[in-house]
Design a protein around this motif. Sequence first.
Motif, PDB file in Angstrom:
ATOM      1  N   VAL A   1       2.766   2.877   3.443  1.00 16.30           N
ATOM      2  CA  VAL A   1       2.076   2.939   4.666  1.00 16.30           C
ATOM      3  C   VAL A   1       1.235   1.991   5.368  1.00 16.30           C
ATOM      4  O   VAL A   1       1.334   0.664   4.566  1.00 16.30           O
ATOM      5  CB  VAL A   1       0.627   4.255   4.060  1.00 16.30           C
ATOM      6  CG1 VAL A   1       1.620   5.816   4.462  1.00 16.30           C
ATOM      7  CG2 VAL A   1      -0.479   3.541   3.223  1.00 16.30           C
ATOM      8  N   HIS A   2       1.108   2.033   6.195  1.00 17.75           N
ATOM      9  CA  HIS A   2       0.799   0.640   7.101  1.00 17.75           C
ATOM     10  C   HIS A   2      -1.116   1.000   8.508  1.00 17.75           C
ATOM     11  O   HIS A   2      -1.074   1.835   8.070  1.00 17.75           O
ATOM     12  CB  HIS A   2       1.725  -0.196   8.041  1.00 17.75           C
ATOM     13  CG  HIS A   2       2.978  -0.849   7.394  1.00 17.75           C
ATOM     14  ND1 HIS A   2       3.198  -1.452   7.261  1.00 17.75           N
ATOM     15  CD2 HIS A   2       3.627   0.433   7.013  1.00 17.75           C
ATOM     16  CE1 HIS A   2       4.374  -1.632   6.350  1.00 17.75           C
ATOM     17  NE2 HIS A   2       5.432  -0.888   6.636  1.00 17.75           N
ATOM     18  N   ASP A   3      -1.331   0.076   8.315  1.00 20.85           N
ATOM     19  CA  ASP A   3      -2.797   0.232   8.588  1.00 20.85           C
ATOM     20  C   ASP A   3      -4.015   1.325   8.115  1.00 20.85           C
ATOM     21  O   ASP A   3      -4.361   1.935   8.884  1.00 20.85           O
ATOM     22  CB  ASP A   3      -1.991   0.411  10.487  1.00 20.85           C
ATOM     23  CG  ASP A   3      -1.580  -0.537  10.886  1.00 20.85           C
ATOM     24  OD1 ASP A   3      -1.907  -1.763  10.589  1.00 20.85           O
ATOM     25  OD2 ASP A   3      -0.777  -0.868  11.538  1.00 20.85           O
ATOM     26  N   THR A   4      -3.145   1.944   6.916  1.00 20.25           N
ATOM     27  CA  THR A   4      -3.765   2.649   6.480  1.00 20.25           C
ATOM     28  C   THR A   4      -4.439   2.547   5.107  1.00 20.25           C
ATOM     29  O   THR A   4      -4.332   1.573   4.428  1.00 20.25           O
ATOM     30  CB  THR A   4      -3.438   4.661   6.010  1.00 20.25           C
ATOM     31  OG1 THR A   4      -2.440   4.509   5.589  1.00 20.25           O
ATOM     32  CG2 THR A   4      -3.396   4.275   7.953  1.00 20.25           C
ATOM     33  N   GLU A   5      -5.483   2.709   4.665  1.00 20.72           N
ATOM     34  CA  GLU A   5      -5.987   2.884   3.348  1.00 20.72           C
ATOM     35  C   GLU A   5      -4.921   3.406   2.645  1.00 20.72           C
ATOM     36  O   GLU A   5      -4.577   2.514   0.536  1.00 20.72           O
ATOM     37  CB  GLU A   5      -7.667   3.277   2.787  1.00 20.72           C
ATOM     38  CG  GLU A   5      -7.967   3.097   1.223  1.00 20.72           C
ATOM     39  CD  GLU A   5      -9.455   3.631   1.310  1.00 20.72           C
ATOM     40  OE1 GLU A   5      -9.664   4.300   0.298  1.00 20.72           O
ATOM     41  OE2 GLU A   5     -10.161   4.030   2.359  1.00 20.72           O
ATOM     42  N   GLY A   6      -4.600   4.288   1.792  1.00 21.00           N
ATOM     43  CA  GLY A   6      -3.501   4.807   1.377  1.00 21.00           C
ATOM     44  C   GLY A   6      -3.859   4.838   0.037  1.00 21.00           C
ATOM     45  O   GLY A   6      -4.988   4.979   0.216  1.00 21.00           O
ATOM     46  N   ASP A   7      -2.962   5.484  -1.165  1.00 19.14           N
ATOM     47  CA  ASP A   7      -3.689   6.124  -2.472  1.00 19.14           C
ATOM     48  C   ASP A   7      -4.053   5.112  -3.555  1.00 19.14           C
ATOM     49  O   ASP A   7      -4.832   5.230  -4.475  1.00 19.14           O
ATOM     50  CB  ASP A   7      -2.670   7.664  -2.824  1.00 19.14           C
ATOM     51  CG  ASP A   7      -3.250   8.424  -1.390  1.00 19.14           C
ATOM     52  OD1 ASP A   7      -4.129   8.791  -1.424  1.00 19.14           O
ATOM     53  OD2 ASP A   7      -1.967   9.303  -0.626  1.00 19.14           O
TER      54      ASP A   7
ATOM     55  N   SER B   1       1.048   5.545   0.331  1.00 20.20           N
ATOM     56  CA  SER B   1       0.419   7.143  -0.542  1.00 20.20           C
ATOM     57  C   SER B   1       1.503   8.165  -0.763  1.00 20.20           C
ATOM     58  O   SER B   1       2.559   7.790  -0.492  1.00 20.20           O
ATOM     59  CB  SER B   1       0.918   7.003   1.140  1.00 20.20           C
ATOM     60  OG  SER B   1       0.087   9.047   1.318  1.00 20.20           O
TER      61      SER B   1
ATOM     62  N   VAL C   1       0.589  -1.243  -0.531  1.00 16.60           N
ATOM     63  CA  VAL C   1       0.106  -0.196  -0.331  1.00 16.60           C
ATOM     64  C   VAL C   1       0.945   0.782   0.067  1.00 16.60           C
ATOM     65  O   VAL C   1       1.578   1.921   0.536  1.00 16.60           O
ATOM     66  CB  VAL C   1      -0.695  -0.217   1.086  1.00 16.60           C
ATOM     67  CG1 VAL C   1      -1.523   1.478   1.175  1.00 16.60           C
ATOM     68  CG2 VAL C   1      -1.604  -1.267   1.652  1.00 16.60           C
TER      69      VAL C   1
END
Length: 266
Positions: free
Chosen positions: A179-185, A132, A130
């Motif tokens: 990124v970790h633990d987030t949705e990201g782009d 960002s 993932v």
Amino acid sequence: MKKEITISELAKLMGVSVHQIRYFEEKGVLFPSYIDENQYRMYSINEMYQLAHILLLRKVGLSVQVIRDWNDEGTPDDMQRLLVQSVSKMKVEIDRLQKLSNFICKVLDENERYGQEADSFRVTQRDPLVLSSWFETDIETELDARMLVQQGDTLPALFEADIHYVYKGGRRVMLCTEVHDTEGDMVLPAGEYLSYHFSLHGEEGLEQHFNQFQTFADSSSLILTGPQILVEKSYLSLFTQESIHYELLARIDRNGIGAGKREEIQ
């Protein structure tokens, strides 16, 4: 013989320095039982227990000021709350240290695997990644300090994270970080990838490595699909200082569907 002991005897018994005991006295958390005619500070078994409590509370992370406040008017419930807060802070610190340890192990592992190698190609299976997005620029634009400042107040862990240059086709490139633990782009899909490791002293010569990458894929009958991803591993320059290590990635299409086209990251 006196039942009380001197400050030096107390310090030796408790494994601390005389200076530390005097510091606790200055801060109002520990006082001698009395001062004798020779001006020696004398301490009884009660002060020994008080000092033991102070050392224990300091060990679990409480400040001297917090200990003093609790001594003055604290209750058992207050101590319960303080210790629970201390455990919570420790868990945060443990998590920070674990992440730092993982990062150091990653640096050591990647330096062992790639940092000392010359140009190397390999086919590897990768999990989804993932990303960002940070900012987009023209492929010919050379990064400088002013450009980075204009993107925001802080750098996204620039020298700890891998910086992913996503070549989206045409003349544009997107700079991204994992990124970790987030949705990201965007997501670098799981699958089989051609990976090419190399190092440069600067950005000059990148085009030559891109060409070598494609030449190797063609000679190996590998069909590449999707955008090419240039991964900058700036932390590996800790071992070389004069050069930066890169990894060039592209997903392999074993079915031949992606032949001749470049698709966006899914």
